[in-house]
Design a protein around this motif. Structure first.
Motif, PDB file in Angstrom:
ATOM      1  N   GLU A   1       0.883  -1.580  -0.223  1.00  0.00           N
ATOM      2  CA  GLU A   1      -0.006   0.184   0.007  1.00  0.00           C
ATOM      3  C   GLU A   1       0.943   2.041   0.155  1.00  0.00           C
ATOM      4  N   ALA A   2       2.443   0.691   0.802  1.00  0.00           N
ATOM      5  CA  ALA A   2       2.950   2.233   0.375  1.00  0.00           C
ATOM      6  C   ALA A   2       2.953   2.987  -0.649  1.00  0.00           C
ATOM      7  N   LEU A   3       3.930   1.892  -1.040  1.00  0.00           N
ATOM      8  CA  LEU A   3       4.685   1.782  -2.597  1.00  0.00           C
ATOM      9  C   LEU A   3       3.218   1.920  -3.350  1.00  0.00           C
ATOM     10  N   GLU A   4       2.161   1.798  -3.386  1.00  0.00           N
ATOM     11  CA  GLU A   4       0.864   2.600  -4.840  1.00  0.00           C
ATOM     12  C   GLU A   4       0.676   4.033  -4.451  1.00  0.00           C
ATOM     13  N   LEU A   5       1.064   4.488  -2.493  1.00  0.00           N
ATOM     14  CA  LEU A   5       1.406   5.450  -2.686  1.00  0.00           C
ATOM     15  C   LEU A   5       1.993   6.218  -2.822  1.00  0.00           C
ATOM     16  N   ILE A   6       3.386   6.168  -2.977  1.00  0.00           N
ATOM     17  CA  ILE A   6       4.225   6.309  -3.793  1.00  0.00           C
ATOM     18  C   ILE A   6       3.914   6.700  -5.591  1.00  0.00           C
ATOM     19  N   ALA A   7       3.539   5.330  -6.081  1.00  0.00           N
ATOM     20  CA  ALA A   7       3.302   5.420  -7.134  1.00  0.00           C
ATOM     21  C   ALA A   7       2.463   6.341  -7.819  1.00  0.00           C
ATOM     22  N   LYS A   8       1.304   7.130  -6.786  1.00  0.00           N
ATOM     23  CA  LYS A   8       0.308   8.244  -7.183  1.00  0.00           C
ATOM     24  C   LYS A   8       0.801   9.498  -6.514  1.00  0.00           C
ATOM     25  N   ASP A   9       2.012   9.748  -5.946  1.00  0.00           N
ATOM     26  CA  ASP A   9       2.540  10.908  -5.908  1.00  0.00           C
ATOM     27  C   ASP A   9       4.060  11.379  -7.193  1.00  0.00           C
ATOM     28  N   PRO A  10       2.979  12.783  -7.641  1.00  0.00           N
ATOM     29  CA  PRO A  10       3.853  13.102  -9.094  1.00  0.00           C
ATOM     30  C   PRO A  10       4.674  14.213  -8.195  1.00  0.00           C
ATOM     31  N   ASN A  11       5.449  14.265  -7.019  1.00  0.00           N
ATOM     32  CA  ASN A  11       6.335  15.283  -6.755  1.00  0.00           C
ATOM     33  C   ASN A  11       7.290  14.340  -5.889  1.00  0.00           C
ATOM     34  N   PHE A  12       7.065  12.858  -5.892  1.00  0.00           N
ATOM     35  CA  PHE A  12       8.234  12.166  -4.732  1.00  0.00           C
ATOM     36  C   PHE A  12      10.209  12.253  -5.279  1.00  0.00           C
ATOM     37  N   GLU A  13      10.544  11.984  -6.320  1.00  0.00           N
ATOM     38  CA  GLU A  13      11.337  12.340  -6.376  1.00  0.00           C
ATOM     39  C   GLU A  13      11.974  13.906  -5.742  1.00  0.00           C
ATOM     40  N   LYS A  14      11.050  15.319  -5.407  1.00  0.00           N
ATOM     41  CA  LYS A  14      11.256  16.242  -5.016  1.00  0.00           C
ATOM     42  C   LYS A  14      11.669  16.112  -3.924  1.00  0.00           C
ATOM     43  N   LYS A  15      11.058  15.063  -3.726  1.00  0.00           N
ATOM     44  CA  LYS A  15      10.743  15.043  -1.979  1.00  0.00           C
ATOM     45  C   LYS A  15      11.720  14.637  -1.196  1.00  0.00           C
ATOM     46  N   LYS A  16      12.724  15.107  -0.092  1.00  0.00           N
ATOM     47  CA  LYS A  16      14.262  14.160   0.272  1.00  0.00           C
ATOM     48  C   LYS A  16      13.312  13.940   1.360  1.00  0.00           C
ATOM     49  N   VAL A  17      12.081  13.547   1.696  1.00  0.00           N
ATOM     50  CA  VAL A  17      11.925  13.251   3.338  1.00  0.00           C
ATOM     51  C   VAL A  17      10.773  12.411   2.649  1.00  0.00           C
ATOM     52  N   ILE A  18      10.183  10.931   2.735  1.00  0.00           N
ATOM     53  CA  ILE A  18       9.081  10.086   2.033  1.00  0.00           C
ATOM     54  C   ILE A  18       8.439   9.979   3.645  1.00  0.00           C
ATOM     55  N   VAL A  19       6.587  10.482   3.414  1.00  0.00           N
ATOM     56  CA  VAL A  19       5.971  10.466   4.412  1.00  0.00           C
ATOM     57  C   VAL A  19       4.502   9.896   3.442  1.00  0.00           C
ATOM     58  N   LEU A  20       4.023   9.066   4.739  1.00  0.00           N
ATOM     59  CA  LEU A  20       3.024   8.328   4.241  1.00  0.00           C
ATOM     60  C   LEU A  20       1.796   8.397   5.021  1.00  0.00           C
ATOM     61  N   ALA A  21       0.260   8.416   5.262  1.00  0.00           N
ATOM     62  CA  ALA A  21       0.280   8.515   5.923  1.00  0.00           C
ATOM     63  C   ALA A  21      -1.773   7.312   5.707  1.00  0.00           C
ATOM     64  N   GLN A  22      -2.091   6.755   5.635  1.00  0.00           N
ATOM     65  CA  GLN A  22      -2.896   5.559   5.969  1.00  0.00           C
ATOM     66  C   GLN A  22      -4.163   5.517   7.144  1.00  0.00           C
ATOM     67  N   GLU A  23      -5.117   5.218   6.935  1.00  0.00           N
ATOM     68  CA  GLU A  23      -6.016   5.052   8.324  1.00  0.00           C
ATOM     69  C   GLU A  23      -6.409   3.814   8.414  1.00  0.00           C
ATOM     70  N   ASN A  24      -5.801   3.810   9.934  1.00  0.00           N
ATOM     71  CA  ASN A  24      -5.881   2.409  10.084  1.00  0.00           C
ATOM     72  C   ASN A  24      -4.831   1.027   9.379  1.00  0.00           C
ATOM     73  N   TRP A  25      -4.195   1.878   9.539  1.00  0.00           N
ATOM     74  CA  TRP A  25      -2.276   0.613   9.349  1.00  0.00           C
ATOM     75  C   TRP A  25      -2.389   0.167  11.002  1.00  0.00           C
ATOM     76  N   HIS A  26      -1.333  -0.991  10.828  1.00  0.00           N
ATOM     77  CA  HIS A  26      -0.837  -1.399  12.108  1.00  0.00           C
ATOM     78  C   HIS A  26      -0.301  -0.755  12.867  1.00  0.00           C
ATOM     79  N   GLN A  27       0.123  -0.491  13.876  1.00  0.00           N
ATOM     80  CA  GLN A  27       0.908   0.610  14.945  1.00  0.00           C
ATOM     81  C   GLN A  27       2.358  -0.015  15.195  1.00  0.00           C
ATOM     82  N   GLY A  28       1.918  -1.363  15.478  1.00  0.00           N
ATOM     83  CA  GLY A  28       3.362  -1.999  15.873  1.00  0.00           C
ATOM     84  C   GLY A  28       4.284  -2.741  14.159  1.00  0.00           C
TER      85      GLY A  28
END
Length: 305
Positions: free
Chosen positions: A73-100
């Motif tokens: 799911e994280a890879l899908e979010l990255i693939a959908k971000d047109p500005n990913f290459e410009k960002k030096k820090v990856i920050v991804l958020a999703q509802e109810n990802w398992h905290q552990g």
């Protein structure tokens, strides 16, 4: 636990604990309650211990499945971000990802892209995140710089946790990347392998691997030595493991054949072929199989000449 993990016939080394025993003990706490692992460590009943070890093994498989799902799911979010290459820090958020599990996935993405990575699981407008970083980027300092966008945070240079209101997530992403642009140079974003010393093939022996094992346990502030071997020829190379994730390599130099394994390096099989001349960076290890011991190299990098 060693019996269930299939390492009963192997020496109890730091590697055995780190890769076979600890993940099973940790799985219970990551997915729910650590009580199962605690009871296993305290019980004197062999039958109950085996029952608990099997339960932990099942929970560890569930942890791996959950980890794979979040990673995909994280890879899908990255693939959908047109500005990913410009960002030096990856920050991804999703509802109810398992905290552990999000910390493990953040570490995998950090290694994969060689960028600091923070994964955030949110519920009811509040996100809880776990981050991992690269050399040269102090994650705690970065979060301190962004404290106005956060509820709270804690950690250290390479790993940290945070809480954030999702209404502030966009400004947090903008601010931490602004900070990274000021702190990280383009050179910092290129992964490097620190080599302790070059070796000749004559030094790659079971005896030397056993001598190196006396320096264990390896870890922070006592890193396992990394060596280099130049101008070797590839005899066989193939991706192995689930999803061809890993790499099995056999090299030869001056009639000495050496077996190597590269964890997470399966993609190298696409551009390195039998007969190629390569330089390798590696750690020396001992392979235990059916009662036999042989020297095995744990690959850290390969360069074709």
């Amino acid at each position: 636990v060693m019996e269930v993990a299939g390492v009963l016939d192997k020496p109890l080394s730091a590697s055995t604990i780190a890769f076979s025993i600890a993940p099973r003990l940790n799985a219970a706490g990551r997915l729910g309650s650590a009580a199962t692992a605690v009871e296993l460590l305290l019980t004197n009943d062999e039958s109950r211990a085996r029952e608990l070890a099997l339960l932990l093994d099942t929970e560890n498989k569930e942890r791996q499945q959950t980890e794979r799902q979040i990673f995909d799911e994280a890879l899908e979010l990255i693939a959908k971000d047109p500005n990913f290459e410009k960002k030096k820090v990856i920050v991804l958020a999703q509802e109810n990802w398992h905290q552990g599990v999000i910390g493990i996935v953040a570490s995998r993405l950090c290694d994969m892209y060689y960028k600091p990575c923070i994964l955030i699981s949110h519920t009811n407008g509040v996100g809880k995140g776990s981050g991992r970083s690269i050399k040269g980027f102090n994650l705690f300092d970065a979060l301190t710089h962004c404290e106005k966008q956060l509820i709270d945070f804690g950690g250290h240079a390479v790993a940290a946790g945070l809480n954030v209101n999702m209404s502030d997530i966009d400004s947090f992403i903008k601010e931490i990347n602004k900070y990274a642009d000021e702190v990280l140079t383009e050179q910092d974003m290129i992964p490097t392998v620190d080599i302790d010393c070059p070796l000749s093939e004559r030094s790659v022996t079971l005896e030397n691997a056993k001598l190196l094992s006396k320096l264990e346990p390896f870890g922070m502030n006592n890193e396992k030595p990394v060596f280099a071997l130049a101008h070797t020829q590839v005899m066989n190379i193939a991706p192995v493991g689930a999803d061809n994730k890993h790499l099995r390599l056999r090299i030869v130099k001056n009639n000495q054949t050496i077996n190597c394994i590269g964890f997470g390096m399966g993609e190298f099989a696409e551009f390195i072929h039998q007969g190629d001349t390569v330089n390798i960076a590696f750690q020396m290890d001992i392979n235990h199989y059916q009662g036999n011991e042989t020297v095995q190299l744990i690959l850290k990098d390969i360069k074709r000449k």
